[in-house]
Scaffold this motif. Structure first.
Motif, mmCIF file in Angstrom:
data_model
loop_
_atom_site.group_PDB
_atom_site.id
_atom_site.type_symbol
_atom_site.label_atom_id
_atom_site.label_comp_id
_atom_site.label_asym_id
_atom_site.label_seq_id
_atom_site.Cartn_x
_atom_site.Cartn_y
_atom_site.Cartn_z
ATOM 1 N N GLN A 77 0.836 -1.197 0.000
ATOM 2 C CA GLN A 77 0.000 0.000 0.000
ATOM 3 C C GLN A 77 0.868 1.243 0.000
ATOM 4 O O GLN A 77 1.897 1.295 0.662
ATOM 5 C CB GLN A 77 -0.891 -0.010 1.249
ATOM 6 C CG GLN A 77 -1.783 1.213 1.418
ATOM 7 C CD GLN A 77 -2.685 1.071 2.618
ATOM 8 O OE1 GLN A 77 -3.547 0.200 2.659
ATOM 9 N NE2 GLN A 77 -2.481 1.909 3.615
ATOM 10 N N GLY A 78 0.442 2.245 -0.743
ATOM 11 C CA GLY A 78 1.149 3.524 -0.700
ATOM 12 C C GLY A 78 2.185 3.692 -1.789
ATOM 13 O O GLY A 78 2.923 4.665 -1.804
ATOM 14 N N GLY A 79 2.247 2.726 -2.719
ATOM 15 C CA GLY A 79 3.200 2.820 -3.813
ATOM 16 C C GLY A 79 4.275 1.756 -3.713
ATOM 17 O O GLY A 79 5.092 1.778 -2.797
ATOM 18 N N THR A 80 4.279 0.833 -4.665
ATOM 19 C CA THR A 80 5.260 -0.259 -4.685
ATOM 20 C C THR A 80 5.767 -0.415 -6.102
ATOM 21 O O THR A 80 4.977 -0.487 -7.035
ATOM 22 C CB THR A 80 4.622 -1.577 -4.216
ATOM 23 O OG1 THR A 80 3.975 -1.385 -2.957
ATOM 24 C CG2 THR A 80 5.677 -2.652 -4.070
ATOM 25 N N THR A 81 7.096 -0.478 -6.268
ATOM 26 C CA THR A 81 7.659 -0.642 -7.601
ATOM 27 C C THR A 81 8.772 -1.680 -7.593
ATOM 28 O O THR A 81 9.415 -1.916 -6.572
ATOM 29 C CB THR A 81 8.229 0.685 -8.145
ATOM 30 O OG1 THR A 81 9.256 1.153 -7.268
ATOM 31 C CG2 THR A 81 7.145 1.741 -8.255
ATOM 32 N N ALA A 82 8.985 -2.288 -8.760
ATOM 33 C CA ALA A 82 10.112 -3.197 -9.010
ATOM 34 C C ALA A 82 10.280 -4.222 -7.893
ATOM 35 O O ALA A 82 11.351 -4.368 -7.314
ATOM 36 C CB ALA A 82 11.397 -2.400 -9.180
ATOM 37 N N THR A 83 9.206 -4.932 -7.590
ATOM 38 C CA THR A 83 9.207 -5.883 -6.473
ATOM 39 C C THR A 83 8.952 -7.292 -6.983
ATOM 40 O O THR A 83 8.054 -7.514 -7.789
ATOM 41 C CB THR A 83 8.153 -5.466 -5.434
ATOM 42 O OG1 THR A 83 8.597 -4.262 -4.796
ATOM 43 C CG2 THR A 83 7.961 -6.539 -4.384
ATOM 44 N N ASN A 84 9.758 -8.232 -6.503
ATOM 45 C CA ASN A 84 9.661 -9.635 -6.918
ATOM 46 C C ASN A 84 9.256 -10.509 -5.742
ATOM 47 O O ASN A 84 9.876 -10.449 -4.675
ATOM 48 C CB ASN A 84 11.008 -10.123 -7.448
ATOM 49 C CG ASN A 84 11.331 -9.539 -8.803
ATOM 50 O OD1 ASN A 84 10.907 -10.057 -9.829
ATOM 51 N ND2 ASN A 84 12.065 -8.441 -8.815
ATOM 52 N N LEU A 85 8.217 -11.332 -5.945
ATOM 53 C CA LEU A 85 7.796 -12.325 -4.970
ATOM 54 C C LEU A 85 7.999 -13.693 -5.596
ATOM 55 O O LEU A 85 7.364 -14.022 -6.603
ATOM 56 C CB LEU A 85 6.339 -12.132 -4.565
ATOM 57 C CG LEU A 85 6.009 -10.835 -3.827
ATOM 58 C CD1 LEU A 85 5.522 -9.780 -4.807
ATOM 59 C CD2 LEU A 85 4.954 -11.055 -2.761
ATOM 60 N N ILE A 86 8.909 -14.481 -5.026
ATOM 61 C CA ILE A 86 9.311 -15.753 -5.610
ATOM 62 C C ILE A 86 8.999 -16.887 -4.631
ATOM 63 O O ILE A 86 9.426 -16.845 -3.473
ATOM 64 C CB ILE A 86 10.811 -15.751 -5.942
ATOM 65 C CG1 ILE A 86 11.149 -14.599 -6.899
ATOM 66 C CG2 ILE A 86 11.246 -17.083 -6.535
ATOM 67 C CD1 ILE A 86 12.623 -14.407 -7.134
ATOM 68 N N SER A 87 8.235 -17.864 -5.088
ATOM 69 C CA SER A 87 7.938 -19.072 -4.297
ATOM 70 C C SER A 87 7.365 -18.734 -2.923
ATOM 71 O O SER A 87 7.719 -19.352 -1.921
ATOM 72 C CB SER A 87 9.212 -19.923 -4.145
ATOM 73 O OG SER A 87 9.697 -20.324 -5.404
#
Length: 532
Positions: A248-258
């Protein structure tokens, strides 16, 4: 300098002290080394013996929290003594604070972590009092530890700090971090009966690996990313809670793996602008709403290689107020959904029927959905609801004798042009629309394939996507990714072949090498698409 061995008053261990004139200090440019005085002699790091000053010998900047009186006996309040150890490391510019394996440290008020200070917990547990925050980010102000939460976002940044091999239990908030940034990380952490496992605000380039949260449920998300958070890596992070992840509030270039979500109401919820979000290898089980994009303003998501087992809504699309031609709200969500499996559709578990419902009919939902059908006709499964603007493509099971693999299910719409599709023929005579292909090399154990496109090669101004299936006698594989000018970003993780691009007579050429086929036979299909 002379050395002496002294018995530590807290650990009862024999410890080496060296005769010294100067204190340990933060070796900043032009900083003069401070001289040891009688006021510094705390009996822990500095001592005065026979009119001479001694300091404890430190190995690689490591200290033991028990030198400072922390007991870890599960009975003593260790808050103050842990913070004494953190304060010492903060004054000397950082270091490693070691905790004793399997001990339980009771914490009643926040303990702090500062810039370049790392907690090596060795399986230790930090236990709260069910009403407190256990660990907060801080900085050094007038030789005191002070929370950095109310400071300017551009100042008092925590860098190269680490927390590893720790357990947190029985608290309102386990970790409350602000500006926990470049080079900082969490690794091998377990949260039990914490209302909120962490709150991250304005954290950039942070790595989080091997984390799990479980225990009592409440009305708060376990993992909360608030305000602006950028360039995060979450790998194998698990939430067995009613509410899992909140961005929330602005998220960029984020990776969620497994990552995993199990047994909850909402697995992942994204709010406001979310740009460049990659979710791959997610496992969701008995979760009602897995990925909720209903409150995203501007978003770009790639969701792939994930398994949704006993889920009610694997994906909730954006809830927009107007049709694309109406000027009500400037919102849109784009991206890809591909190679995902939804299992146990309309099946009951614990008295709840999980529908596996994919309602992607929202007018400004520009996500491209690649839907494997595997067998039977290309009709949409009953659990999918699409609208006039849905961008969805169905793939049949790929066989050497039936390679009509790509067909448009609904008409295409949005900022990405229509994907060309159709009969790609059989065997080696197959083709990619507007492309030709040819063999590279004559070694059956190591040959390649060259795909020649009609796309003008532009070193800095070209943006293209490729999605190519190559089948041989023994196996078939998809190769897919993005091309940005002269740079290629391959997305087909796990393939042993190598994909590359080149400029041949002013046109884009894609080469894939590393094939092994006794007769040098292959069939090919797919598309190469210029994004305009």
């Amino acid at each position: 300098m002379a050395t002496i061995e002294l018995n530590d008053q807290f650990t009862n261990e024999w410890t080496v002290f060296e005769e010294a004139v100067y204190k340990y200090y933060d070796n900043k440019p032009n900083a003069a080394p401070p001289v040891i005085t009688i006021s510094d002699c705390d009996g822990i790091i500095y001592k005065k013996i026979n009119d001479k000053y001694y300091r404890r010998v430190l190995t690689e900047g490591k200290i033991n929290v028990e030198w400072f009186g922390a007991k870890g006996d599960g009975k003593t309040n260790d808050t103050e003594n842990i913070n004494k150890a953190v304060l010492f490391l903060s004054k000397i510019g950082g270091g490693i604070l070691n905790f004793t394996s399997n001990k339980r440290y009771l914490v009643s008020e926040p303990i702090f972590i500062t810039d370049r200070v790392s907690f090596h917990c060795n399986g230790a547990t930090f236990s709260g009092n069910k009403t407190n925050t256990i660990l907060k980010t801080a900085y050094l102000l007038n030789d005191n530890l002070t929370s950095n939460h109310e400071t300017d976002p551009e100042t008092n940044i925590i860098t190269f700090s680490q927390i590893k091999d720790a357990n947190f239990e029985e608290c309102v908030v386990a970790l409350d971090f602000f500006n926990f940034c470049h080079g900082s990380s969490l690794e091998n952490i377990k949260f039990t009966d914490c209302e909120v496992s962490w709150k991250f605000s304005r954290c950039f380039y942070t790595s989080i690996k091997n984390v799990m949260s479980s225990g009592a449920n409440n009305n708060q998300f376990a993992y909360q990313f608030l305000e602006q958070n950028n360039a995060l890596l979450l790998e194998r992070v698990s939430a067995t809670k009613d509410l899992g992840f909140l961005f929330q509030g602005g998220t960029t270039a984020t990776n969620l793996i497994s990552c995993t979500t199990e047994g909850g109401k909402t697995g992942m919820k994204f709010v406001q602008d979310c740009l460049g979000i990659t979710i791959t290898g997610l496992y969701a089980e008995t979760t009602k709403n897995v990925i909720d994009l209903s409150e995203v303003h501007i978003g770009n998501f790639e969701i792939s290689n994930s398994y949704f087992n006993y889920t009610d809504q694997p994906l909730i699309g954006p809830d927009y107020l107007g049709q694309p031609e109406e000027e009500k709200e400037d919102r849109e969500v784009s991206g890809y959904w591909r190679n995902n499996t939804i299992a146990n559709i309309n099946k009951e578990y614990n008295n709840f029927i999980y529908r596996g419902l994919m309602d992607v009919s929202q007018p400004r939902n520009y996500i491209k959905y690649e839907l494997p059908t595997y067998e039977g006709p290309r009709d949409l499964p009953a659990n999918w609801i699409v609208g006039d603007f849905t961008n969805i493509t169905a793939f049949d099971q790929v066989k050497a004798t039936d390679t009509k693999a790509i067909g448009n299910v609904k008409r295409q719409f949005g900022i990405i042009p229509v994907t060309r599709s159709g009969d790609v023929g059989e065997g080696k005579v197959g083709f990619i629309p507007d492309c030709t292909h040819e063999l590279i090399g004559s070694d059956p154990s190591n040959f390649g394939i060259k795909i020649k496109t009609k796309i003008k090669f532009q070193e800095y101004m070209m943006f293209a996507k490729y999605n190519i299936y190559i089948g041989t006698y023994s196996y078939g594989r998809w190769f897919y990714g993005d091309i940005f000018g002269k740079n290629l970003s391959s997305k087909d993780v796990g393939n042993t072949q190598v994909t590359s691009i080149e400029n041949e007579n002013g046109l884009l050429v894609i080469t894939i090498t590393g094939f092994n086929e006794p007769n040098l036979n292959y069939f090919i299909q797919g598309n190469v698409q210029l994004i305009v």
